[in-house]
Design a protein around this motif. Structure first.
Motif, PDB file in Angstrom:
ATOM      1  N   ASN A   7       0.820  -1.223   0.000  1.00  0.00           N
ATOM      2  CA  ASN A   7       0.000   0.000   0.000  1.00  0.00           C
ATOM      3  C   ASN A   7       0.850   1.267   0.000  1.00  0.00           C
ATOM      4  O   ASN A   7       0.592   2.215   0.741  1.00  0.00           O
ATOM      5  N   LEU A   8       1.850   1.306  -0.843  1.00  0.00           N
ATOM      6  CA  LEU A   8       2.795   2.422  -0.835  1.00  0.00           C
ATOM      7  C   LEU A   8       2.140   3.742  -1.246  1.00  0.00           C
ATOM      8  O   LEU A   8       2.623   4.812  -0.853  1.00  0.00           O
ATOM      9  N   ASP A   9       1.067   3.694  -2.004  1.00  0.00           N
ATOM     10  CA  ASP A   9       0.396   4.917  -2.455  1.00  0.00           C
ATOM     11  C   ASP A   9      -0.679   5.402  -1.485  1.00  0.00           C
ATOM     12  O   ASP A   9      -1.333   6.410  -1.755  1.00  0.00           O
ATOM     13  N   LYS A  10      -0.848   4.724  -0.372  1.00  0.00           N
ATOM     14  CA  LYS A  10      -1.903   5.078   0.572  1.00  0.00           C
ATOM     15  C   LYS A  10      -1.590   6.422   1.238  1.00  0.00           C
ATOM     16  O   LYS A  10      -0.511   6.612   1.789  1.00  0.00           O
ATOM     17  N   PRO A  14      -2.828  14.453   5.043  1.00  0.00           N
ATOM     18  CA  PRO A  14      -3.764  15.074   4.092  1.00  0.00           C
ATOM     19  C   PRO A  14      -3.076  15.923   3.036  1.00  0.00           C
ATOM     20  O   PRO A  14      -3.654  16.166   1.976  1.00  0.00           O
ATOM     21  N   GLU A  15      -1.829  16.364   3.299  1.00  0.00           N
ATOM     22  CA  GLU A  15      -1.141  17.172   2.289  1.00  0.00           C
ATOM     23  C   GLU A  15      -0.480  16.332   1.211  1.00  0.00           C
ATOM     24  O   GLU A  15       0.280  16.870   0.386  1.00  0.00           O
ATOM     25  N   GLY A  16      -0.748  15.033   1.203  1.00  0.00           N
ATOM     26  CA  GLY A  16      -0.292  14.202   0.101  1.00  0.00           C
ATOM     27  C   GLY A  16       0.859  13.274   0.409  1.00  0.00           C
ATOM     28  O   GLY A  16       1.313  12.543  -0.475  1.00  0.00           O
ATOM     29  N   ILE A  17       1.379  13.270   1.637  1.00  0.00           N
ATOM     30  CA  ILE A  17       2.449  12.344   1.996  1.00  0.00           C
ATOM     31  C   ILE A  17       1.866  10.939   2.123  1.00  0.00           C
ATOM     32  O   ILE A  17       0.854  10.729   2.791  1.00  0.00           O
ATOM     33  N   THR A  18       2.513   9.983   1.481  1.00  0.00           N
ATOM     34  CA  THR A  18       2.005   8.619   1.432  1.00  0.00           C
ATOM     35  C   THR A  18       2.777   7.698   2.370  1.00  0.00           C
ATOM     36  O   THR A  18       3.846   8.052   2.901  1.00  0.00           O
ATOM     37  N   LYS A  19       2.243   6.514   2.519  1.00  0.00           N
ATOM     38  CA  LYS A  19       2.954   5.482   3.271  1.00  0.00           C
ATOM     39  C   LYS A  19       4.312   5.198   2.631  1.00  0.00           C
ATOM     40  O   LYS A  19       5.308   4.970   3.318  1.00  0.00           O
ATOM     41  N   GLY A  20       4.372   5.213   1.306  1.00  0.00           N
ATOM     42  CA  GLY A  20       5.643   5.027   0.612  1.00  0.00           C
ATOM     43  C   GLY A  20       6.655   6.101   0.953  1.00  0.00           C
ATOM     44  O   GLY A  20       7.847   5.827   1.107  1.00  0.00           O
ATOM     45  N   LEU A  44       5.159   1.001  19.600  1.00  0.00           N
ATOM     46  CA  LEU A  44       4.834   1.590  18.305  1.00  0.00           C
ATOM     47  C   LEU A  44       3.508   2.329  18.373  1.00  0.00           C
ATOM     48  O   LEU A  44       2.541   1.852  18.960  1.00  0.00           O
ATOM     49  N   LYS A  45       3.471   3.515  17.781  1.00  0.00           N
ATOM     50  CA  LYS A  45       2.228   4.258  17.647  1.00  0.00           C
ATOM     51  C   LYS A  45       1.772   4.071  16.204  1.00  0.00           C
ATOM     52  O   LYS A  45       2.324   4.679  15.279  1.00  0.00           O
ATOM     53  N   ARG A  46       0.762   3.228  16.029  1.00  0.00           N
ATOM     54  CA  ARG A  46       0.372   2.785  14.692  1.00  0.00           C
ATOM     55  C   ARG A  46      -0.866   3.525  14.201  1.00  0.00           C
ATOM     56  O   ARG A  46      -1.862   3.660  14.910  1.00  0.00           O
ATOM     57  N   TYR A  47      -0.768   3.992  12.974  1.00  0.00           N
ATOM     58  CA  TYR A  47      -1.854   4.674  12.275  1.00  0.00           C
ATOM     59  C   TYR A  47      -2.086   3.950  10.949  1.00  0.00           C
ATOM     60  O   TYR A  47      -1.625   4.395   9.907  1.00  0.00           O
ATOM     61  N   PRO A  48      -2.794   2.836  10.943  1.00  0.00           N
ATOM     62  CA  PRO A  48      -2.949   2.066   9.698  1.00  0.00           C
ATOM     63  C   PRO A  48      -3.588   2.854   8.564  1.00  0.00           C
ATOM     64  O   PRO A  48      -3.355   2.536   7.389  1.00  0.00           O
ATOM     65  N   ASP A  49      -4.393   3.878   8.902  1.00  0.00           N
ATOM     66  CA  ASP A  49      -5.066   4.677   7.875  1.00  0.00           C
ATOM     67  C   ASP A  49      -4.574   6.123   7.851  1.00  0.00           C
ATOM     68  O   ASP A  49      -5.292   7.024   7.416  1.00  0.00           O
ATOM     69  N   GLY A  50      -3.357   6.358   8.314  1.00  0.00           N
ATOM     70  CA  GLY A  50      -2.810   7.707   8.299  1.00  0.00           C
ATOM     71  C   GLY A  50      -3.205   8.496   9.530  1.00  0.00           C
ATOM     72  O   GLY A  50      -3.956   8.028  10.397  1.00  0.00           O
ATOM     73  N   ILE A  51      -2.715   9.745   9.613  1.00  0.00           N
ATOM     74  CA  ILE A  51      -2.849  10.511  10.854  1.00  0.00           C
ATOM     75  C   ILE A  51      -4.284  10.938  11.148  1.00  0.00           C
ATOM     76  O   ILE A  51      -4.590  11.302  12.288  1.00  0.00           O
ATOM     77  N   GLU A  52      -5.150  10.903  10.154  1.00  0.00           N
ATOM     78  CA  GLU A  52      -6.542  11.270  10.396  1.00  0.00           C
ATOM     79  C   GLU A  52      -7.404  10.060  10.750  1.00  0.00           C
ATOM     80  O   GLU A  52      -8.595  10.210  11.046  1.00  0.00           O
ATOM     81  N   GLY A  53      -6.812   8.881  10.746  1.00  0.00           N
ATOM     82  CA  GLY A  53      -7.530   7.674  11.123  1.00  0.00           C
ATOM     83  C   GLY A  53      -7.310   7.325  12.579  1.00  0.00           C
ATOM     84  O   GLY A  53      -6.639   8.050  13.332  1.00  0.00           O
TER      85      GLY A  53
END
Length: 285
Positions: A7-10, A14-20, A44-53
């Motif tokens: 999921n490198l493009d996830k 919100p400003e467009g930084i991806t998991k990749g 570990l502080k895990r955010y599987p869906d990014g910082i807004e998840g």
């Protein structure tokens, strides 16, 4: 270990930084980060869906951890730790944005090789006051024969890491650090506090030494923080602290490449500067 990045493009910010992008950062910093992180139990502080998840802190090794991934059992929990860049990237691939680590290493879990100070300003406290507090800590450490390395927290404060020769137990070190911090509060009672209650440290910088406890962890150097703008916990020089013109969130995933050479220089000899904690422990007597 068979490393597969997914999921490198996830989108993770919100400003467009991806998991990749996050993985690319940690891979770029691995040669500087791993010597400081290797063999330390991790939280570990895990955010599987990014910082807004939704997010969660994880101590226990997840069920899908590869069987050959290094781990250590402590108080009923199997903590992960890393040795290689592949281990590091596997952890980040689980959605871990922020890395917290112990001040001790496997197998000496109760014998830290780093002392930690977290300088956390109360709301409304200017960052210049945090810098002044850090300089007081630095001066006190020098009188005890110790060398402090300073970094931004990636949020509003500063962290000071102090390399020491392992041997003394964490409880003994923490008691000595409590005395040191209480003395610093007496030196600057209007600017510093060791009060845990936030209501009792308004207008002051909280001088937190409580992370110097077996089983406690701190946001590590080079860690990404899950905040808008993707700030980093980044090494800075004492000259910058003394000048007082730092922005604690100026180092980010957007601009870190320009700061890598300076960071490597500042913390490159970290463990070569390890000193005996005997002077600090003498405070107990």
């Amino acid at each position: 270990m068979n490393l597969q990045l997914t999921n490198l493009d996830k989108p993770f910010w919100p400003e467009g930084i991806t998991k990749g992008d996050l993985l690319a950062y940690y891979q770029a910093m691995a040669s500087a980060l791993l010597p400081l992180l290797c063999q330390r139990p991790l939280v570990l502080k895990r955010y599987p869906d990014g910082i807004e998840g939704e997010y969660f802190y994880q101590k226990q090794a997840p069920p899908h951890t590869p069987p050959d991934f290094p781990r250590v059992h402590w108080h009923g929990i199997d903590y992960l730790y890393v040795k290689t860049v592949e281990h590091l990237l596997w952890i980040i691939n689980t959605g871990a944005i922020e890395i917290h680590a112990w001040p001790s290493r496997v197998p000496r879990l109760d014998q830290p090789d780093i002392l930690l100070f977290d300088l956390d300003p109360a709301p409304g406290v200017p960052f210049s006051q945090v810098c002044q507090a850090a300089l007081l800590v630095k001066a006190a450490l020098e009188k005890l024969g110790l060398v402090g390395f300073v970094k931004t927290s990636g949020s509003r404060g500063l962290h000071i890491f102090v390399p020491i020769q392992p041997g003394p137990a964490s409880g003994q070190l923490r008691r000595a650090l409590a005395l040191l911090c209480q003395t610093l509060v007496q030196v600057w009672p209007t600017g510093l506090s060791t009060e845990f209650s936030k209501s009792k440290r308004q207008g002051k910088v909280y001088l937190d030494y409580l992370q110097n406890t077996t089983g406690k962890s701190t946001a590590w150097v080079y860690s990404v923080r899950p905040l808008p703008g993707a700030p980093l916990s980044w090494p800075v020089s004492w000259d910058e602290v003394e000048a007082g013109n730092l922005n604690p969130q100026q180092f980010t995933l957007h601009n870190y490449l320009q700061y890598i050479p300076q960071a490597r220089q500042l913390w490159g000899d970290f463990f070569q500067q390890a000193r005996s904690a005997a002077g600090l422990l003498a405070l107990l007597s």
